[in-house]
Design an enzyme around this catalytic site. Sequence first.
Site, PDB file in Angstrom:
ATOM      1  N   PRO A  65       0.906  -1.234   0.034  1.00 11.21           N
ATOM      2  CG  PRO A  65      -0.109  -1.058   2.279  1.00 11.21           C
ATOM      3  CD  PRO A  65       0.826  -1.863   1.286  1.00 11.21           C
ATOM      4  CG  HIS A  66       2.024   2.832  -3.323  1.00 10.79           C
ATOM      5  ND1 HIS A  66       1.452   1.611  -3.531  1.00 10.79           N
ATOM      6  CD2 HIS A  66       1.579   3.716  -4.387  1.00 10.79           C
ATOM      7  CE1 HIS A  66       1.195   1.738  -4.839  1.00 10.79           C
ATOM      8  NE2 HIS A  66       1.165   2.751  -5.292  1.00 10.79           N
TER       9      HIS A  66
END
Length: 155
Positions: A65-66
């Site tokens: 996740p980013h």
Amino acid sequence: MHLGDFIAPEAVLPSLKTKSKKQLLVELSVRASRLAGLQERDVFDVLWQRERLGSTGLGQGVAIPHGKLPGLKRIVGIFARLAEPIDFDAVDSQPVDIVFLLLAPEGAGADHLKALARISRLLREGTAIEKLRACKDSAAIYAVLTQEEASSHAA
């Protein structure tokens, strides 16, 4: 750019307990807000919006996740090994147990992409994943994260 440039030993979570993707992102947002001096809600909103575009679950039990955040001064990473794998809507439909959160300043175009590429390369490498899953504590995980990369540059 090395993983050690944006992940600190205290940002390694060796056995995070969570039941869902949303709960995981909330937990990571809380921890990231402490490390980066941001509001938990702002971090979560960026991560959740990114997940709604498409899952960051890459397959083989790995998710990255980013997102980019205004007000963030530097790239921040958090590594979490989950106590129990969770459904993450990954591309291969397999549950996720290895998570590397990456947050970047809003204007960090190339550096953000370089950091994502570094993480992705490491986490797609079979022996590195095996070692990360076998580690007993956060210090051992941190050593694998930073040493694996150093040895891949030496080759």
